[in-house]
Design a protein around this motif. Structure first.
Motif, mmCIF file in Angstrom:
data_model
loop_
_atom_site.group_PDB
_atom_site.id
_atom_site.type_symbol
_atom_site.label_atom_id
_atom_site.label_comp_id
_atom_site.label_asym_id
_atom_site.label_seq_id
_atom_site.Cartn_x
_atom_site.Cartn_y
_atom_site.Cartn_z
ATOM 1 N N PHE A 107 0.812 -1.206 0.000
ATOM 2 C CA PHE A 107 0.000 0.000 0.000
ATOM 3 C C PHE A 107 0.849 1.262 0.000
ATOM 4 C CE2 PHE A 107 -2.508 3.163 2.508
ATOM 5 C CZ PHE A 107 -3.412 3.438 1.504
ATOM 6 N N ASN A 108 0.473 2.181 -0.862
ATOM 7 C CA ASN A 108 1.138 3.467 -0.942
ATOM 8 C C ASN A 108 0.057 4.541 -0.882
ATOM 9 O OD1 ASN A 108 2.210 5.862 -1.893
ATOM 10 N ND2 ASN A 108 3.509 4.872 -3.390
ATOM 11 N N ALA A 109 0.143 5.370 0.141
ATOM 12 C CA ALA A 109 -0.926 6.342 0.380
ATOM 13 C C ALA A 109 -1.188 7.232 -0.833
ATOM 14 C CB ALA A 109 -0.588 7.207 1.589
ATOM 15 N N MET A 110 -0.124 7.566 -1.556
ATOM 16 C CA MET A 110 -0.284 8.450 -2.717
ATOM 17 C C MET A 110 -1.044 7.776 -3.836
ATOM 18 S SD MET A 110 0.598 11.511 -2.557
ATOM 19 C CE MET A 110 0.597 11.851 -4.316
ATOM 20 N N ASP A 111 -0.741 6.492 -4.075
ATOM 21 C CA ASP A 111 -1.383 5.794 -5.181
ATOM 22 C C ASP A 111 -2.800 5.365 -4.843
ATOM 23 O OD1 ASP A 111 0.820 6.101 -6.675
ATOM 24 O OD2 ASP A 111 1.678 4.133 -6.251
ATOM 25 N N ARG A 158 -4.551 1.504 -6.925
ATOM 26 C CA ARG A 158 -3.409 1.555 -7.835
ATOM 27 C C ARG A 158 -2.084 1.138 -7.186
ATOM 28 N NH1 ARG A 158 -2.523 6.583 -9.926
ATOM 29 N NH2 ARG A 158 -3.819 7.499 -8.315
#
Lengths: 553, 307
Positions: free
Chosen positions: B50-54, B58
């Motif tokens: 998990f990537n907060a920006m994506d 995504r």
């Protein structure tokens, strides 16, 4: 009939999925937007450069500020008006600011949404987790302020220059700077703290027992008190910080990975750490320490210390003295700095206020990459780091928020009606902050918010402000723990996950076994076996190594 | 074709006819939909990096990495064991308690006393966990009531929460105390449903009190008991996280550290959200299997089942 119900339910489920799908769809264009804004900002930056020079008349700068708030809207206060006046005078232009306040609890979440939507306000409050700011910056949503520092941010530059490892902790490896770090100013001329030891001064005076300055004296005092009051456990401990953590500061070690001034090390392997645990065990075994010290609540503790069941607390926030003392009954609690361990030298301070100017690598403020006036935004934010603005935003206005006594500024804790009506109360702390949040903090007004308390040091009982007392009996910079001056390490996502997994297991095993050693359920003969067990639980050394690799690069 | 149209019409007609009933169901239904069903897509992050920006959708896929990580931990065996034992003991001791209590209450003949007891016993249910745990801390302290009573038998007072052996008894004991009266309500309602003619017949046939309970009251509450048991099965693995967190301390990790507290320390404090979601999903799956199989067995063995 059953079939129709099943049909209806499945239709509804499909509908809900479709709705989830919609939100899926919304995500994408937003992200594409932010991509575009990266390019667009190049163009507007050019336009922005011309803008300030263009008009000779005081033009109006329109900007939007997206702010973390602590419950109250400060934009209607007298201090705000004073702040705005100075800001406008500084840039020589009128300001028209549209404030959006979001409660600090929801702020990080709302900020992400705002940035993801592509509609980025000019000035934004920073976040506790700097990683978020770095991420947004790298994706092109935030202005890189590094190129503007020399020309437009002389005040902030001073903060950067006096902050240790500023380059490592406030910039990307490529030298980009996506936020103004949280400023801290300490012009009291002292390194001080609000933590120390608490003792029942009236009892110590009554029996002529010396207030401990070393751990040997601490033990002797406890033994003497136990002889005098056999039913009492002379020593007690706060829920936080716990007893054994006192030794982190007096023995210069820590129960975790920490920076020892040169590199990262794992504290529990150190002899200094073991010594601390052994000391607590000894106090427990000889019934000098309240057996409930591990499980009691703050209420239970307070009940004991106000009813003569305990006389010594090795480590506490000194502000507790007021709640623990009952003057009518002659119960007087007072403070001293932590007992010294000769082997390791001067005790360190918990929560030491670093001297001079410091920029911390979190909170602070950010600027949108899309802003029309990057130079002006930098100038505005930088101005908050100037001595006069820090004064205004933390001390307030003379005669209203503070007064000068014997050449020293003192906070007016109880504002007059006139001040209240003009909404000129001291707004620096807690509920609301002035200006662009988070503006620099000033240590002196905080100190001024504490009352004088009984304080012992160098053989004398005095009445001192807790900060002044700790500052007076410590010798300045050498009392700052090494980990307070550590470089901030940003591990890769993978390494961060590995660290969390390894260290949670290790910490769990460490914590439960520390209790066992302290309560005598495990014997100290097994300490080296315990160290081996710890290594088997998790490979903490590899984590330490990877942190050192990044730190000493 | 024609039949279809008729059934469709009759369906809508029935809806209109029952519109008030439907309106009554609607708030609960919407609540479930919004707070239980919509957030479900969030479990995707259990399989992602998990990537907060994506955002959730995504972020890149990561396979079963986070599930693997859970089992790789040296602590996993212990926290699984603690969770299971706590759940199992809660079931064994906590589940029958309100049933027994309801049966006992039912035997009381003085209505005023019965009401008073009922009111007093179900009151703790409305206290928050923080307050209940505050009680437990007080009761278990050196001069608390438990040590006081033990003192009558010559036992020296000890801080009970310092020792891992005491944790489960204190945890389950306090839960029973809190939920006894509240849990009994449903059984009391079921008992009320028993035909009084059956009691009269039993009395005429010479049944004593015990036999009346055994052959009249008990069959009346079996359906309710089965349903409650099946539901309870699903919660074997979901301990009262908040309560454990408030009650435990490092010294009793050995028995008190459960999956949820460990994941809390690792996932939330260490910001490993994917990991927490993976463990959460796993627990939900096991609970789902437990409920389904419990229901299946119950359906086969008796006639009672949840669905």
């Amino acid at each position: 009939m059953k079939r129709t119900i099943v049909l209806v339910i499945s239709l509804l489920l499909i509908a809900s999925l479709a709705m989830a799908g919609c939100s899926k769809g919304e995500d994408k264009p937003a992200a594409e937007d932010t991509g575009k804004t990266g390019e667009a900002s190049e163009g507007t930056k050019e336009a922005g450069k011309d803008a300030p020079e263009a008009g000779a008349e005081p033009e109006v700068i329109k900007l939007r500020a997206f702010q973390s708030s602590f419950g109250e809207d400060p934009s209607n206060t007298g201090l705000y008006k004073a702040w705005l006046e100075k800001m406008e005078a500084h840039i020589g232009k009128k300001l028209d600011i549209e404030w959006t306040y979001v409660h600090s609890d929801d702020y990080p979440e709302k900020l992400k949404l705002q940035l993801a939507s592509g509609d980025v306000p000019d000035i934004l409050s920073g976040t506790k987790d700097a990683e978020i700011m770095f991420q947004f910056g790298n994706q092109g949503a935030l202005l890189d302020i590094a190129p503007y520092i020399d020309e437009y941010a002389p005040n902030y530059k001073k903060f950067l220059e006096s902050t240790q490892y500023a380059e490592k902790t406030l910039q990307t490896p490529e030298g980009k700077m996506f936020f103004f770090g949280d400023g801290f100013q300490n012009d009291t001329g002292m390194v001080d703290s609000a933590y120390g030891s608490l003792y029942r001064f009236d009892i110590f005076k009554k029996h002529n027992i010396k207030v401990p300055e070393s751990w040997e004296e601490f033990y002797d005092a406890a033994v003497k008190l136990k002889e005098l009051y056999p039913d009492v456990y002379p020593v007690n401990a706060q829920e936080w910080p716990p007893f054994h953590e006192t030794f982190y500061y007096t023995n210069h070690t820590k129960g975790d990975i920490y920076w020892n001034g040169e590199k990262f090390v794992y504290g529990p392997t150190e002899e200094a750490f073991k010594e601390g645990i052994m000391y607590v065990h000894r106090m427990y075994k000889e019934k000098l320490l309240d057996p409930e010290f591990l499980t009691q609540s703050q209420d239970q503790l307070k009940q004991k210390v106000t009813t003569g069941k305990s006389f010594m607390i090795p480590f506490a926030w000194l502000g507790w003295w007021e709640q623990y003392s009952i003057p009518e009954q002659g119960i007087e609690w007072g403070a001293a700095i932590l007992p010294k361990n000769e082997k390791y030298g001067e005790p360190w301070m918990q929560g030491a206020a670093l001297p001079g100017l410091t920029a911390y690598p979190n909170y602070g403020t950010m600027i949108s990459a899309k802003t029309k006036y990057p130079e002006i935004m930098v100038q505005l934010l930088d101005y908050q780091y100037s001595p006069e603005m820090i004064d205004l935003m933390t001390w307030g206005i003379e005669g209203m928020n503070y007064e000068v006594k014997d050449g020293k500024r003192v906070r007016i804790m109880d504002p007059s009606e006139e001040v209240k009506n003009a909404k000129l109360e001291w707004y620096g702390e807690g509920v609301t902050r002035q200006g662009f949040v988070f503006a620099p903090q000033n240590h002196a007004p905080d100190v001024s918010g504490y009352k004088d308390m009984p304080f012992y040091g160098k053989g004398q009982y005095e009445s001192l402000n807790p900060f002044v007392g700790t500052g007076k009996f410590h010798s300045g910079k050498s009392a700052i723990p090494t980990w307070d001056l550590a470089p901030v390490i940003r591990l890769s996502k993978e390494d961060e996950a590995k660290k969390a997994q390894v260290m949670t297991a290790v910490k769990t095993y460490l914590d439960e076994n520390l209790s066992k050693f302290i309560l005598g359920e495990r014997n100290f003969d097994e300490w080296s076996a315990f160290q081996d067990e710890l290594t088997k639980i998790g490979d903490y050394q590899s984590i330490v190594d990877s942190m050192n690799e990044l730190a000493i690069k | 074709m024609n039949g279809n149209v008729v059934s469709k019409n009759s369906f809508w007609r029935r809806c209109i006819k029952q519109r008030y009933l439907i309106m009554m169901v609607l708030p609960g239904f919407v609540l479930m939909l919004v707070f239980k069903y919509f957030p479900m897509y969030g479990i995707l992050i259990a399989f992602k990096d998990f990537n907060a920006m994506d955002g959730i959708l995504r972020s890149p896929w990561a396979g079963l990495k986070h599930f693997q990580a859970f089992f790789d931990s040296p602590m996993s065996w212990r926290i699984i064991k603690n969770t299971l034992l706590l759940g199992l003991y809660s079931l064994i001791f906590g589940f029958p308690a309100p049933i027994v209590f309801a049966l006992l209450l039912n035997e009381l003949r003085i209505t005023l006393f019965k009401r008073a007891v009922q009111t007093i016993t179900y009151f703790p249910h409305f206290l928050s966990t923080v307050i209940i745990v505050g009680f437990v801390h007080e009761f278990a302290s050196m001069d608390g009531i438990i040590n006081h009573v033990m003192g009558w038998f010559g036992v020296d007072p000890v801080p009970l929460l310092n020792f891992s052996a005491n944790f489960r008894s204190l945890f389950i004991g306090s839960s029973i105390w809190q939920e006894l009266g509240w849990g009994a309500i449903i059984y009391l309602a079921a008992i009320t449903g028993a035909d009084s003619a059956l009691y009269e017949a039993a009395v005429i046939d010479g049944a004593n009190r015990w036999q009346r309970i055994r052959y009249v009251t008990w069959p009346a509450i079996v359906p309710a008991t089965t349903v409650m048991l099946i539901m309870k099965l699903g919660s074997i693995l979901s301990t009262d996280f908040q309560k454990v967190l408030l009650m435990y301390n490092p010294n009793i990790y050995e028995t008190a550290d459960v999956i949820e507290t460990y994941v809390y320390r690792l996932g939330i404090m260490g910001t490993q959200y994917e990991y927490s979601s993976a463990v959460g999903l796993m627990l939900s799956l096991i609970a789902f299997v437990l409920i389904t199989s419990g229901n299946y067995i119950s359906k086969k063995v008796s006639e009672n089942s949840l669905w």
